[in-house]
Design an enzyme around this catalytic site. Sequence first.
Site, short mmCIF file in Angstrom:
data_model
loop_
_atom_site.label_atom_id
_atom_site.label_comp_id
_atom_site.label_asym_id
_atom_site.label_seq_id
_atom_site.Cartn_x
_atom_site.Cartn_y
_atom_site.Cartn_z
N ALA A 241 0.79 -1.29 -0.04
CA ALA A 241 0.00 0.09 0.11
C ALA A 241 0.82 1.18 0.12
O ALA A 241 0.25 2.45 -0.10
CB ALA A 241 -1.04 0.10 1.31
N ASP A 242 2.04 1.10 0.09
CA ASP A 242 3.11 2.42 0.07
C ASP A 242 3.10 3.01 -1.24
O ASP A 242 3.41 2.45 -2.30
CB ASP A 242 4.48 2.01 0.39
CG ASP A 242 5.47 2.91 0.67
OD1 ASP A 242 5.51 3.41 1.66
OD2 ASP A 242 6.09 3.52 -0.23
N ILE A 243 2.95 4.27 -1.45
CA ILE A 243 2.60 5.00 -2.51
C ILE A 243 3.93 5.24 -3.03
O ILE A 243 3.87 5.11 -4.47
CB ILE A 243 1.94 6.43 -2.30
CG1 ILE A 243 0.54 6.25 -1.83
CG2 ILE A 243 1.94 7.21 -3.31
CD1 ILE A 243 -0.31 7.50 -1.42
#
Length: 287
Positions: A241-243
Amino acid sequence: MWEETVSVTPPYHFDKVLERLSLDPLNAVDLTARSIKVPLRTRDGKLSVITVQAKGTAIDPVFLVSGETDREEMIERIKHIFQWEQPLQPVLDHFSKTNLSALFEEHAGTPLVLEYDVYNCLMKCIIHQQLNLSFAFTLTERFVHAFGEQKDGVWCYPEPKTIAALEYQDLRELQFSMRKAEYAIDLSRMIADGALNLAELPQLSDEDIMKKLITIRGIGPWTVQNVLMFGLGRPNLFPLADIGLQNAVKRRFALEDKPSKDLMLQVSREWAPYLSYASLYLWRSIE
């Protein structure tokens, strides 16, 4: 005053380490001297500043470590923080056969450097949640300057008991959101009261740490994964989920759109058991 020379198994590129650490204004980095001053608390809570200076090269890494007290304890902590006892050659050999071979060749010798303390890592993660990197660093700096401790020009994060004693409004005045102020103070109270023992985390598996921390308000999977990587040095984490990671994968594989979770899983399949290094090197590619 004590000094100790430490040799490390190559490759180990300390200049790349310092370059990344210098992005955080709280880190006392001197790129010219190839050194960093590391604030560490001893077991009895006393603040000590340890200087780590590179004396060698990436293919012959040698460091001069110096401090004032607690030589043996401080040396062991520095070795752990900078991951000097985790050889990088097996990691490079593994990725030479993957779709990230060029990236690992470019950043060869870059280790997984840890935050100086697990509590620091938790506070930093909570502060950084859903903020752009520039303001996240600014807010973290305000937090440490307001409630931390300074020695020899180097700032150290506050202790849990200090933040536990605050009111939410104290953090709101620094531009914390109300929710983020609650997360930071409530977590600090749990640690100060003994409801959460950070000292036991290194003995637990990744899965058990996730189960323990994910129940705490304000801590989601992204925060736990970052704590596992940068608080404990676990080698096989890939925060889907890390942009930043999503953007790095998009650029690395020339994708038109941001990658889906399924695509992230697909391209990363061959990176295990060193997913944390893939995450680090991908972040480096866009920093």
